[in-house]
Enzyme design. Sequence first.
Site, mmCIF file in Angstrom:
data_model
loop_
_atom_site.group_PDB
_atom_site.id
_atom_site.type_symbol
_atom_site.label_atom_id
_atom_site.label_comp_id
_atom_site.label_asym_id
_atom_site.label_seq_id
_atom_site.Cartn_x
_atom_site.Cartn_y
_atom_site.Cartn_z
ATOM 1 N N LYS A 190 -116.260 7.456 58.238
ATOM 2 C CA LYS A 190 -115.143 8.223 58.823
ATOM 3 C C LYS A 190 -115.695 9.475 59.487
ATOM 4 O O LYS A 190 -116.429 10.245 58.868
ATOM 5 C CB LYS A 190 -114.118 8.586 57.751
ATOM 6 N N PRO A 209 -100.442 9.911 61.165
ATOM 7 C CA PRO A 209 -101.834 9.843 60.741
ATOM 8 C C PRO A 209 -102.064 8.835 59.632
ATOM 9 O O PRO A 209 -103.198 8.464 59.355
ATOM 10 C CB PRO A 209 -102.108 11.274 60.252
ATOM 11 N N THR A 224 -106.480 9.169 64.571
ATOM 12 C CA THR A 224 -106.513 10.584 64.201
ATOM 13 C C THR A 224 -107.614 11.300 64.981
ATOM 14 O O THR A 224 -108.417 10.673 65.649
ATOM 15 C CB THR A 224 -106.756 10.764 62.691
ATOM 16 N N GLY A 256 -112.332 -4.965 65.113
ATOM 17 C CA GLY A 256 -112.778 -4.117 64.016
ATOM 18 C C GLY A 256 -112.103 -4.490 62.710
ATOM 19 O O GLY A 256 -111.226 -5.356 62.657
ATOM 20 N N GLY A 308 -108.432 -2.620 69.657
ATOM 21 C CA GLY A 308 -109.485 -2.582 68.651
ATOM 22 C C GLY A 308 -109.367 -3.747 67.696
ATOM 23 O O GLY A 308 -109.597 -3.619 66.493
ATOM 24 N N HIS A 351 -113.126 9.663 51.670
ATOM 25 C CA HIS A 351 -113.146 8.463 52.508
ATOM 26 C C HIS A 351 -114.564 7.889 52.583
ATOM 27 O O HIS A 351 -115.525 8.548 52.181
ATOM 28 C CB HIS A 351 -112.648 8.775 53.930
#
Length: 243
Positions: free
Chosen positions: A136, A100, A77, A11, A8, A132
């Site tokens: 999310k 996490p 997560t 990102g 990833g 958040h």
Amino acid sequence: MTRIAINGSKGKMGQALIEAINSSSQSDFGAGFDKGDNLIDSISNFEVLIDFSRPEASLNALAVCKDAGKAMVIGTTGFTDSELELIGQASKEIPIVFAPNMSVGVNLTLKILETSAKVIGSDSSIEIIEAHHRYKVDSPSGTALKMGEVIANALGRDLAECAIYGREGIEEPRDQNTIGFSSIRGGDVVGEHTVAFFMDGERVEITHKASSRMIYANGAVRAANWLSDKPSGLYSMQDVLEL
């Protein structure tokens, strides 16, 4: 030097991880992967893979790393119980740091929460509030759940049995033995967690606020460097930080 790959990498978190790797005197950036890329093609370019993607992508990367004998740091997560079992099984063959939240501050907070729960937890009503950004997708956050797990374990409770995730329709007084969760989503909040211990006449609140993704990236790179010479096993950030 530890050669680290990022799953990833394009990102926001991936870019922060690359920055953290380049800022570390102990690591080199070995490879970056995104959706559609084949990890096997670059398997010789790294010793540790850091993954902050989604559960499906993380499990695909885990299978490749297990077959190739590569270590892995997993910050993803939202795993199901059966998916968590797959991570546990893979850790019998490769070293894995699974947490996490990779923040040093958050993991110190977990230790403080454990102590607080043992001292005042049984005499208080416990609520966990997390906030958040609006993108999310999992709720409560993995960090909030970990906080609840640490508190429940310290009190000899099973989080699966005592957690309350919503109060709509509950028409009875609060059960003192439950642990409540509240989630807020909006804007560009990186991550905020507060645990409140409500007692008669006083309240203790323990809060961690993140203002930059770099705290997670720096923690993950620290975990990758620590993991590079470890035997197979499932490790946490508590292990990395010797807490």
